[in-house]
Design a protein around this motif. Structure first.
Motif, mmCIF file in Angstrom:
data_model
loop_
_atom_site.group_PDB
_atom_site.id
_atom_site.type_symbol
_atom_site.label_atom_id
_atom_site.label_comp_id
_atom_site.label_asym_id
_atom_site.label_seq_id
_atom_site.Cartn_x
_atom_site.Cartn_y
_atom_site.Cartn_z
ATOM 1 N N TYR A 27 32.467 -32.943 -42.347
ATOM 2 C CA TYR A 27 31.204 -32.364 -41.874
ATOM 3 C C TYR A 27 31.130 -30.885 -42.268
ATOM 4 C CZ TYR A 27 29.534 -36.292 -39.043
ATOM 5 O OH TYR A 27 29.044 -37.494 -38.619
ATOM 6 N N LEU A 28 32.261 -30.172 -42.097
ATOM 7 C CA LEU A 28 32.270 -28.747 -42.480
ATOM 8 C C LEU A 28 32.022 -28.593 -43.978
ATOM 9 C CD1 LEU A 28 35.305 -27.506 -40.338
ATOM 10 C CD2 LEU A 28 32.892 -26.931 -39.988
ATOM 11 N N GLN A 29 32.644 -29.489 -44.758
ATOM 12 C CA GLN A 29 32.452 -29.404 -46.216
ATOM 13 C C GLN A 29 31.007 -29.700 -46.606
ATOM 14 O OE1 GLN A 29 35.500 -32.208 -47.156
ATOM 15 N NE2 GLN A 29 37.043 -30.644 -47.599
ATOM 16 N N ARG A 30 30.333 -30.487 -45.784
ATOM 17 C CA ARG A 30 28.917 -30.789 -46.067
ATOM 18 C C ARG A 30 27.985 -29.747 -45.440
ATOM 19 N NH1 ARG A 30 30.192 -36.328 -44.644
ATOM 20 N NH2 ARG A 30 28.907 -36.119 -42.801
ATOM 21 N N ASN A 31 28.564 -28.629 -45.024
ATOM 22 C CA ASN A 31 27.805 -27.504 -44.453
ATOM 23 C C ASN A 31 27.133 -27.824 -43.124
ATOM 24 O OD1 ASN A 31 28.619 -25.878 -46.512
ATOM 25 N ND2 ASN A 31 26.762 -26.177 -47.748
ATOM 26 N N GLU A 32 27.767 -28.763 -42.374
ATOM 27 C CA GLU A 32 27.308 -29.001 -41.006
ATOM 28 C C GLU A 32 28.094 -28.108 -40.050
ATOM 29 O OE1 GLU A 32 24.802 -30.580 -40.136
ATOM 30 O OE2 GLU A 32 24.358 -31.725 -41.929
ATOM 31 N N VAL A 33 27.575 -27.984 -38.820
ATOM 32 C CA VAL A 33 28.199 -27.122 -37.824
ATOM 33 C C VAL A 33 28.884 -27.987 -36.768
ATOM 34 C CG1 VAL A 33 27.650 -25.538 -35.960
ATOM 35 C CG2 VAL A 33 26.547 -25.277 -38.154
ATOM 36 N N ILE A 34 30.161 -27.716 -36.514
ATOM 37 C CA ILE A 34 30.856 -28.477 -35.472
ATOM 38 C C ILE A 34 31.677 -27.543 -34.582
ATOM 39 C CG2 ILE A 34 31.001 -30.571 -36.906
ATOM 40 C CD1 ILE A 34 33.972 -29.962 -37.225
ATOM 41 N N ALA A 35 31.880 -27.970 -33.329
ATOM 42 C CA ALA A 35 32.684 -27.174 -32.388
ATOM 43 C C ALA A 35 34.117 -27.694 -32.396
ATOM 44 C CB ALA A 35 32.101 -27.282 -30.992
ATOM 45 N N PHE A 36 35.059 -26.786 -32.179
ATOM 46 C CA PHE A 36 36.481 -27.175 -32.154
ATOM 47 C C PHE A 36 37.249 -26.235 -31.226
ATOM 48 C CE2 PHE A 36 38.137 -23.706 -34.781
ATOM 49 C CZ PHE A 36 36.983 -23.269 -35.433
ATOM 50 N N ALA A 46 31.477 -23.212 -39.089
ATOM 51 C CA ALA A 46 30.727 -23.608 -40.283
ATOM 52 C C ALA A 46 31.363 -22.933 -41.492
ATOM 53 C CB ALA A 46 29.263 -23.182 -40.172
ATOM 54 N N ASN A 47 31.121 -23.504 -42.660
ATOM 55 C CA ASN A 47 31.608 -22.959 -43.925
ATOM 56 C C ASN A 47 31.132 -21.500 -44.086
ATOM 57 O OD1 ASN A 47 32.038 -22.283 -46.570
ATOM 58 N ND2 ASN A 47 30.862 -24.004 -47.435
ATOM 59 N N ALA A 48 32.088 -20.557 -44.062
ATOM 60 C CA ALA A 48 31.727 -19.127 -44.082
ATOM 61 C C ALA A 48 31.189 -18.684 -45.435
ATOM 62 C CB ALA A 48 32.946 -18.278 -43.712
ATOM 63 N N THR A 49 31.315 -19.537 -46.461
ATOM 64 C CA THR A 49 30.838 -19.126 -47.786
ATOM 65 C C THR A 49 29.400 -19.591 -48.039
ATOM 66 O OG1 THR A 49 31.612 -21.120 -48.930
ATOM 67 C CG2 THR A 49 33.205 -19.332 -48.680
ATOM 68 N N SER A 50 28.819 -20.332 -47.104
ATOM 69 C CA SER A 50 27.490 -20.914 -47.344
ATOM 70 C C SER A 50 26.422 -20.345 -46.409
ATOM 71 C CB SER A 50 27.562 -22.435 -47.140
ATOM 72 O OG SER A 50 26.299 -22.966 -46.821
ATOM 73 N N ASP A 51 25.371 -19.790 -46.983
ATOM 74 C CA ASP A 51 24.256 -19.288 -46.162
ATOM 75 C C ASP A 51 23.661 -20.396 -45.311
ATOM 76 O OD1 ASP A 51 24.389 -16.738 -47.140
ATOM 77 O OD2 ASP A 51 22.800 -17.019 -48.647
ATOM 78 N N ALA A 52 23.491 -21.569 -45.938
ATOM 79 C CA ALA A 52 22.826 -22.663 -45.216
ATOM 80 C C ALA A 52 23.653 -23.065 -44.000
ATOM 81 C CB ALA A 52 22.640 -23.860 -46.144
ATOM 82 N N ALA A 53 24.988 -23.137 -44.185
ATOM 83 C CA ALA A 53 25.846 -23.557 -43.075
ATOM 84 C C ALA A 53 25.837 -22.506 -41.966
ATOM 85 C CB ALA A 53 27.273 -23.778 -43.587
ATOM 86 N N VAL A 54 25.991 -21.237 -42.353
ATOM 87 C CA VAL A 54 26.106 -20.184 -41.336
ATOM 88 C C VAL A 54 24.782 -20.009 -40.582
ATOM 89 C CG1 VAL A 54 26.592 -17.734 -40.972
ATOM 90 C CG2 VAL A 54 27.944 -19.034 -42.619
ATOM 91 N N ALA A 55 23.679 -20.198 -41.289
ATOM 92 C CA ALA A 55 22.372 -20.086 -40.620
ATOM 93 C C ALA A 55 22.268 -21.089 -39.470
ATOM 94 C CB ALA A 55 21.244 -20.326 -41.625
ATOM 95 N N LYS A 108 35.638 -5.867 -46.870
ATOM 96 C CA LYS A 108 35.550 -7.187 -47.515
ATOM 97 C C LYS A 108 35.366 -7.060 -49.032
ATOM 98 C CE LYS A 108 30.603 -7.800 -47.466
ATOM 99 N NZ LYS A 108 29.410 -8.424 -46.941
ATOM 100 N N LYS A 109 35.771 -8.108 -49.747
ATOM 101 C CA LYS A 109 35.383 -8.218 -51.157
ATOM 102 C C LYS A 109 33.965 -8.760 -51.201
ATOM 103 C CE LYS A 109 39.764 -9.160 -53.432
ATOM 104 N NZ LYS A 109 40.706 -10.269 -53.575
ATOM 105 N N ASP A 110 33.196 -8.342 -52.162
ATOM 106 C CA ASP A 110 31.828 -8.868 -52.250
ATOM 107 C C ASP A 110 31.834 -10.272 -52.824
ATOM 108 O OD1 ASP A 110 30.579 -6.737 -51.120
ATOM 109 O OD2 ASP A 110 30.419 -5.640 -53.022
ATOM 110 N N GLY A 111 30.837 -11.028 -52.468
ATOM 111 C CA GLY A 111 30.604 -12.313 -53.112
ATOM 112 C C GLY A 111 31.460 -13.455 -52.591
ATOM 113 N N ILE A 112 32.225 -13.238 -51.525
ATOM 114 C CA ILE A 112 33.043 -14.338 -50.989
ATOM 115 C C ILE A 112 32.299 -15.031 -49.838
ATOM 116 C CG2 ILE A 112 35.241 -14.974 -49.903
ATOM 117 C CD1 ILE A 112 35.924 -13.825 -52.527
ATOM 118 N N PHE A 113 31.913 -14.229 -48.837
ATOM 119 C CA PHE A 113 31.301 -14.811 -47.652
ATOM 120 C C PHE A 113 29.784 -14.713 -47.723
ATOM 121 C CE2 PHE A 113 35.399 -13.105 -45.935
ATOM 122 C CZ PHE A 113 36.005 -14.348 -45.803
ATOM 123 N N SER A 114 29.131 -15.623 -47.018
ATOM 124 C CA SER A 114 27.693 -15.496 -46.820
ATOM 125 C C SER A 114 27.421 -14.142 -46.153
ATOM 126 C CB SER A 114 27.220 -16.621 -45.889
ATOM 127 O OG SER A 114 26.016 -16.252 -45.267
#
Ligand code: AMP
Ligand code: MG
Length: 353
Positions: A27-36, A46-55, A108-114
């Motif tokens: 689910y995380l790889q598919r940019n879904e949000v889950i609690a743990f 959520a996947n920290a590299t994806s805008d869609a996931a973090v949104a 931070k380095k640029d371009g890694i995280f959303s």
């Protein structure tokens, strides 16, 4: 949205546990949000590299977009890929406290995280959680995971999967249920990017005293002491952890407050008391809940949010809360209580209230 539930044994090596976690990781790889679960509170990942996931995290929690998220990692390699540099002090802290409830702010380095993760800042907050399920989940996903607490913004953080369910059911893709969390309060946030002395932006599971034993002097963000200053940590300016009815802090012993409680009850208000195991029998109120043993502040930290949530299920109109010395873990407990109470204190002479 249907919220899936994975009930996972804390022993990750059990075959069924691992399969459940792998499914959650997909689910995380598919940019879904889950609690743990983590060792502090439940996180909403959520996947920290994806805008869609973090949104989706911000949308599910109703979190203000200027409040950056903590990135959770499982391997030191993930840190080195993401930050400009790890200072000597940060290195020592990592050796001493990771995995564990210490979040460190790096350039931070640029371009890694959303850019949603960092709310446009040039720094990023990173930690490695000390929980076998959290680590196994992050590893299985193979991604850095942005994860704030898995509650509706402003409410007490969740320390059980049931708390998450109450707040976010239908708004997130799933919950990994791994039982109760340990520490019960969020991580300490320490800024290692500013000047000579690192600054504690938020007190938490790792105390100032423990940090100073490893790297010497650190400072407290002055905004933690003075509610009128703007905090360096964007999230600290928001009311947090608040129960549904007004809460007031009691400065001193229970003896002073029974008269005030009586007056409030005569005026038709139902009074709730947030007490401790040692003192709960002394109050003459409508509902007295203990949040643990005063002499063992770790139990208070562990139980605090659950007790605040229990008040939300009661019919009290107002809560008076006991307070604690600000040493050790008491600093984090008092930080959360002051925020939950909106910094409202009862006068030490109750006749003035
Ligand atoms: P939460 O995700 O609810 O545990 O809150 C994370 C805390 O860390 C909030 O108070 C954020 O404002 C703070 N934080 C996250 N990233 C940064 C950063 N780059 N600089 C300063 N504070 C941060
Ligand atoms: Mg939170």
């Amino acid at each position: 949205m249907e919220t899936k539930k994975w009930i996972v044994d804390i022993d990750v090596d059990k075959k069924n546990s691992y399969q459940q976690l792998k499914e959650a990781a997909h689910y995380l790889q598919r940019n879904e949000v889950i609690a743990f679960p983590t060792e502090t509170v439940y996180g909403l990942g959520a996947n920290a590299t994806s805008d869609a996931a973090v949104a989706k995290i911000f949308a599910a929690k109703g979190r203000p977009s200027d409040n950056p998220l903590i990135v959770h990692i499982a391997e030191l390699g993930q840190l080195l890929e993401a930050v400009e540099m790890v200072s000597d002090k940060a290195q020592k802290l990592i050796e001493a406290f990771w995995p564990g409830p210490l979040t460190i702010i790096f350039k931070k380095k640029d371009g890694i995280f959303s850019s949603l993760v960092t709310a446009g800042l040039d720094t990023v907050a990173i930690r490695m959680p000390d929980h076998p399920l959290a680590i196994a989940l992050i590893r299985a996903a193979g991604l850095p995971i942005a994860a704030p607490s898995a509650n509706c913004s402003g409410k007490p953080s969740p320390t059980t999967a049931h708390h998450v369910w109450e707040d976010l059911q239908g708004r997130i893709a799933g919950i990994v249920d791994g039982g109760e969390t340990g520490v019960g309060l969020e991580s300490t946030v320490l800024d290692c990017t500013s000047g000579e002395f690192p600054i504690i932006l938020r007190p938490g599971g790792i105390t100032k005293e423990a940090i100073e034993r490893v790297i010497g002097k650190v400072q407290l963000d002055p905004a933690m002491m003075n509610e009128k200053q703007t905090p360096k940590s964007p999230g600290m300016k928001y009311t947090h952890y608040a129960p549904n009815v007004p809460m007031y802090l009691m400065a001193g012993n229970w003896e002073k407050y029974n008269e005030l409680i009586k007056q409030k009850r005569q005026a038709g208000l139902k009074v709730g008391i947030l007490a401790t195991a040692e003192t709960s029998k002394y109050y003459d109120a409508d509902l007295v809940l203990s949040c643990g043993e005063r002499n063992h502040l770790h139990t208070v930290a562990h139980c605090l949010y659950d007790t605040l949530r229990d008040f939300n299920k009661s019919n009290v109109d107002v809560i008076f809360a006991e307070t604690f010395p600000k040493d050790g873990v008491g600093a984090a407990i008092m930080n959360r209580l002051e925020k939950a109470a909106g910094h409202r204190w009862l006068e030490s002479d109750p006749r003035n209230n």
